[in-house]
Every structure is written in C-alpha cells, then in structure tokens.
Design a protein around this motif. Structure first.
Motif, PDB file in Angstrom:
ATOM      1  N   PRO A  98       0.825  -1.266  -0.046  1.00 47.05           N
ATOM      2  CA  PRO A  98       0.133  -0.043   0.035  1.00 47.05           C
ATOM      3  C   PRO A  98       0.821   1.184  -0.013  1.00 47.05           C
ATOM      4  O   PRO A  98       2.027   1.207   0.787  1.00 47.05           O
ATOM      5  CB  PRO A  98      -0.618  -0.140   1.130  1.00 47.05           C
ATOM      6  CG  PRO A  98       0.038  -0.977   2.228  1.00 47.05           C
ATOM      7  CD  PRO A  98       0.619  -1.873   1.315  1.00 47.05           C
ATOM      8  N   VAL A  99       0.437   2.321  -0.513  1.00 43.93           N
ATOM      9  CA  VAL A  99       1.293   3.299  -0.844  1.00 43.93           C
ATOM     10  C   VAL A  99       1.537   4.078   0.309  1.00 43.93           C
ATOM     11  O   VAL A  99       2.773   4.830   0.594  1.00 43.93           O
ATOM     12  CB  VAL A  99       0.753   4.417  -2.059  1.00 43.93           C
ATOM     13  CG1 VAL A  99       0.780   3.756  -3.532  1.00 43.93           C
ATOM     14  CG2 VAL A  99      -0.661   4.708  -1.528  1.00 43.93           C
ATOM     15  N   VAL A 121       4.045   7.145  -9.427  1.00 41.25           N
ATOM     16  CA  VAL A 121       3.160   5.988  -9.829  1.00 41.25           C
ATOM     17  C   VAL A 121       3.082   5.115  -8.702  1.00 41.25           C
ATOM     18  O   VAL A 121       3.873   4.849  -8.016  1.00 41.25           O
ATOM     19  CB  VAL A 121       3.660   5.342 -11.114  1.00 41.25           C
ATOM     20  CG1 VAL A 121       2.604   4.116 -11.496  1.00 41.25           C
ATOM     21  CG2 VAL A 121       3.858   6.256 -12.359  1.00 41.25           C
ATOM     22  N   ALA A 122       1.859   4.558  -8.384  1.00 39.63           N
ATOM     23  CA  ALA A 122       1.701   3.354  -7.342  1.00 39.63           C
ATOM     24  C   ALA A 122       1.736   2.165  -8.137  1.00 39.63           C
ATOM     25  O   ALA A 122       1.337   1.979  -9.373  1.00 39.63           O
ATOM     26  CB  ALA A 122       0.263   3.698  -6.826  1.00 39.63           C
ATOM     27  N   VAL A 295       5.239   2.263 -16.699  1.00 40.11           N
ATOM     28  CA  VAL A 295       5.748   3.380 -15.682  1.00 40.11           C
ATOM     29  C   VAL A 295       7.102   4.085 -16.678  1.00 40.11           C
ATOM     30  O   VAL A 295       7.056   5.344 -16.548  1.00 40.11           O
ATOM     31  CB  VAL A 295       6.356   2.906 -14.367  1.00 40.11           C
ATOM     32  CG1 VAL A 295       6.946   3.969 -13.629  1.00 40.11           C
ATOM     33  CG2 VAL A 295       5.190   2.181 -13.594  1.00 40.11           C
ATOM     34  N   ASN A 296       7.969   3.224 -17.205  1.00 37.99           N
ATOM     35  CA  ASN A 296       8.787   3.945 -17.794  1.00 37.99           C
ATOM     36  C   ASN A 296       8.529   4.794 -19.024  1.00 37.99           C
ATOM     37  O   ASN A 296       8.998   5.925 -19.195  1.00 37.99           O
ATOM     38  CB  ASN A 296       9.641   2.885 -18.541  1.00 37.99           C
ATOM     39  CG  ASN A 296      10.629   2.114 -17.593  1.00 37.99           C
ATOM     40  OD1 ASN A 296      11.216   2.721 -16.388  1.00 37.99           O
ATOM     41  ND2 ASN A 296      11.305   0.975 -17.962  1.00 37.99           N
ATOM     42  N   ALA A 297       7.196   4.463 -19.717  1.00 40.82           N
ATOM     43  CA  ALA A 297       6.760   4.911 -20.769  1.00 40.82           C
ATOM     44  C   ALA A 297       5.994   6.440 -20.296  1.00 40.82           C
ATOM     45  O   ALA A 297       6.223   7.346 -20.877  1.00 40.82           O
ATOM     46  CB  ALA A 297       5.786   4.079 -21.505  1.00 40.82           C
ATOM     47  N   TYR A 298       5.579   6.374 -19.172  1.00 37.65           N
ATOM     48  CA  TYR A 298       4.851   7.580 -18.508  1.00 37.65           C
ATOM     49  C   TYR A 298       6.088   8.418 -18.098  1.00 37.65           C
ATOM     50  O   TYR A 298       5.924   9.596 -18.330  1.00 37.65           O
ATOM     51  CB  TYR A 298       4.254   7.142 -17.125  1.00 37.65           C
ATOM     52  CG  TYR A 298       3.808   8.238 -16.391  1.00 37.65           C
ATOM     53  CD1 TYR A 298       2.909   9.397 -17.075  1.00 37.65           C
ATOM     54  CD2 TYR A 298       4.056   8.221 -15.125  1.00 37.65           C
ATOM     55  CE1 TYR A 298       2.612  10.590 -16.333  1.00 37.65           C
ATOM     56  CE2 TYR A 298       3.380   9.362 -14.480  1.00 37.65           C
ATOM     57  CZ  TYR A 298       2.795  10.497 -14.967  1.00 37.65           C
ATOM     58  OH  TYR A 298       2.281  11.413 -14.267  1.00 37.65           O
ATOM     59  N   CYS A 307      -0.991   4.504 -12.886  1.00 37.33           N
ATOM     60  CA  CYS A 307      -1.739   4.382 -11.823  1.00 37.33           C
ATOM     61  C   CYS A 307      -1.180   5.470 -10.932  1.00 37.33           C
ATOM     62  O   CYS A 307      -0.344   5.511 -10.371  1.00 37.33           O
ATOM     63  CB  CYS A 307      -1.588   2.904 -11.103  1.00 37.33           C
ATOM     64  SG  CYS A 307      -2.596   2.806  -9.697  1.00 37.33           S
ATOM     65  N   SER A 308      -2.003   6.472 -10.699  1.00 39.16           N
ATOM     66  CA  SER A 308      -1.611   7.672 -10.107  1.00 39.16           C
ATOM     67  C   SER A 308      -1.866   7.528  -8.592  1.00 39.16           C
ATOM     68  O   SER A 308      -2.666   6.480  -8.034  1.00 39.16           O
ATOM     69  CB  SER A 308      -2.563   8.895 -10.393  1.00 39.16           C
ATOM     70  OG  SER A 308      -4.111   8.739 -10.071  1.00 39.16           O
ATOM     71  N   ILE A 309      -1.431   8.483  -7.865  1.00 39.91           N
ATOM     72  CA  ILE A 309      -1.377   8.473  -6.423  1.00 39.91           C
ATOM     73  C   ILE A 309      -2.659   8.789  -6.088  1.00 39.91           C
ATOM     74  O   ILE A 309      -3.325   8.227  -5.105  1.00 39.91           O
ATOM     75  CB  ILE A 309      -0.335   9.294  -5.672  1.00 39.91           C
ATOM     76  CG1 ILE A 309       1.097   8.971  -5.684  1.00 39.91           C
ATOM     77  CG2 ILE A 309      -0.460   9.480  -4.287  1.00 39.91           C
ATOM     78  CD1 ILE A 309       1.270   7.538  -5.411  1.00 39.91           C
ATOM     79  N   ALA A 310      -3.570   9.754  -6.708  1.00 42.29           N
ATOM     80  CA  ALA A 310      -4.872   9.846  -6.400  1.00 42.29           C
ATOM     81  C   ALA A 310      -5.635   8.526  -6.671  1.00 42.29           C
ATOM     82  O   ALA A 310      -6.718   8.279  -5.841  1.00 42.29           O
ATOM     83  CB  ALA A 310      -5.443  10.790  -7.510  1.00 42.29           C
TER      84      ALA A 310
END
Length: 326
Positions: A98-99, A121-122, A295-298, A307-310
């Motif tokens: 969990p973040v 990213v989460a 994630v690398n692409a982002y 997958c954002s922290i929001a």
C-alpha cells in the motif's frame, strides 16, 4: 529515447523476482543502484544482479545525479517521506503498495508531486498482468451481461505460502504496515475493483483481531456500492484452519459469472447458459515487469499515468473504511 536509470530504496525479498529484475530487463531501463540499511545484504543483491552501485542509506542514493527514477520498496511507514525526498532530489517515483499507512498520508505526496513537477506512480501492477487484462476484456465484452455484484474472499491460515515472511515480520506490525495482512494483500484486489467498476459511492466495514496471534487485525469484512452500480462484498481472514483456505473473486452478471483467483497462477472461469470455460494465461516471470514498462513510458512522456497516487488514495480510503475498529 530517454534511458530510465533506477535506484531502489529497500531492496528486500520483493525485489528478488517479482520486481527487481524488471527494472534492468525492460527496454530502455537500467537498475543503477540499490539501497538497504543492511549494507551486506545490499552489496549481496548488487553483486548477484550485476547492479553497479549499492548503498546502506537512502540519502546517498538520492544524491546520485545519474539516477533519475526511484522505486520505493520499504515498509509503508517510510513510503511518504522517501517519496517526498526523492521528488525533492529531482527523481520520478514508483511506490510499492500500500502506498501509505492510510489515505490521509497520500495528500502530502500529491502536494509534493505538484510543487516539484515530478511524476509518481503507485505499484498496482495487476492492472497490467495478462490474465487480469483478459478478465477486464471479458467484463467489457458483455460475456456475463451487466455486472451486478462481486464477492471477494481471501481466507488464509496463520502460516500461508502466499504471504511473504521477513525476519522482523513487519507486515503484522501496524506501525510499519498500517494494519495487518489485509493492508498488505487487499490493495491488489481493491484497486482492480475500482479500476473495473468505478469509484466508491458508499462503503462500510470493520476489522477485528479475532485470534490474537499478533497485534494486527486478522479479520476484515467490507461492503461497498460502486459508481457502475456494482455491489461489492469482501471478507478476509488470516487465521483460519488450513482446509478453509480460499482465494476467489466471483463476479455475477445478468447473464453469467466470472471467477478468478488473485495469487499464484490465475485461472479465469466463465459460466454462462452456453456452458463453462476455463482460461489459464501464464504470469510473466517477473510479475511487475509489464507495469514497470508502462511506468517507464509515462516517465518518458509516452503515455498517461498507469496508476496515479490519486487512484491509490481511493484504494486507501476504501481500506480505511473496511478496516474500521469493530
């Protein structure tokens, strides 16, 4: 293309197979440095995985200008502070689930993301595991009609093969993990429920420490109504008899049912009026590598946030609601 040069803070057991090799096997990605407070173990990991640098303190890793992205794989109690420190050091960040310890802690990470301009990213990586992608495709295809309800069941004995054990057993220390094994495992399940069926409209639940094997709750029950109208019910217990072991997600629709397990090798079962079918799609060797590639692409500005922290905060809010004291 920009080369993503990773550093890992907290290079423990999860980094051996599940995540660590994905950082140096993904295209355009390299694992440049690892950190663990136990320097001998950090050095051992670096030597075995041919990582150029190792550290026994996070500050030294964050000060390295050659590192442009950081994976935080410590216990959750340290996620927030390390994430903020990494962003302030000019690094993009990937945080294990969990973040945070709770939903409120996400606010500080989101604020730092805005002020530093860094990306976060989460690690809700099951979104990109092939079997769960297939499950999502089946839901959207209408094979079971309109989804009506979901039943999640995660019942495990006190000693379980799917639960990672460590020397300090931090997963059942609420000060380090935020709760107990529910906090460790349910993010995988609950993130996909929100990803597939929309945000929470209403939710309630409770957690309790029924068998008192440690200080963390071993039983959690939760109920929620989601944005799509789907009704979600879940029950988790981490101290049942071994013969009661269960790992199942059952999605009932207007024209059939889909069933999948979350841990180990996933098996999709489709039940409709036309009959029953079973689909097995092997997991990747390094189960986080598909997510790491996203994630690398982002981080290269080639796609939006996988997958954002929001998004992760909404999962934490549901975890907080489901695990309220009884």
């Amino acid at each position: 293309m920009k080369q993503i040069r990773w550093g890992i803070i907290g290079v423990g057991d999860v980094c051996e197979v599940k995540s660590g090799p994905g950082f140096y096997k993904a295209p355009g990605s390299e694992l440049h440095a690892v950190m663990r407070r136990n320097g001998d173990k950090a050095r051992d990991y670096a030597q075995r995985h041919q990582v150029p640098l190792w550290y026994d303190n996070a500050e030294a890793l964050l000060a390295n200008p050659d590192i442009n992205a950081v994976y935080i794989a410590t216990p959750p109690a340290q996620h927030k502070d390390y994430a903020i420190a990494a962003m302030q050091a000019g690094k993009d960040v990937y945080i294990e689930k969990p973040v945070t310890l709770n939903a409120a802690e996400c606010d500080a990470i989101i604020a730092a993301e805005k002020t530093t301009g860094r990306k976060v990213v989460a690690a809700h990586y099951r979104r990109y595991v092939p079997c769960f992608i297939k499950m999502h495709d089946l839901i959207r295809s209408g094979v079971i009609g309109d989804p009506l309800m979901v039943q999640l069941e995660m019942l495990q004995p006190a000693v379980s093969k799917i639960i990672t054990t460590t020397e300090d057993n931090w997963r059942v220390n609420p000060e380090l993990s935020g709760g107990g094994l529910f906090h460790d495992l349910s993010p995988h399940q609950l993130d996909l429920m929100l990803y597939w069926f929309g945000q929470v409209i209403n939710a309630s639940g409770f957690g309790t420490n029924q068998r008192q094997f440690n200080r963390a709750d071993d039983a959690v029950h939760g109920w929620a109504k989601l944005e799509s109208g789907v009704l979600l019910q879940g029950r988790w217990h981490f101290a049942v008899a071994p013969e009661q072991t269960r790992d199942q997600c059952e999605i009932i629709g207007t024209a059939g049912k889909l069933t999948i397990n979350f841990f180990g090798q996933q098996v999709i079962r489709i039940s409709t009026r036309s009959g029953d079918e079973e689909i097995v799609i092997p997991n990747p060797q390094h189960i986080q590598q598909p997510m790491i590639e996203q994630v690398n692409a982002y981080f290269r500005a080639e796609r939006d946030n996988p997958c954002s922290i929001a998004d992760a905060q909404k999962v934490m809010q549901l975890i907080d609601r489901f695990s309220q004291p009884l």
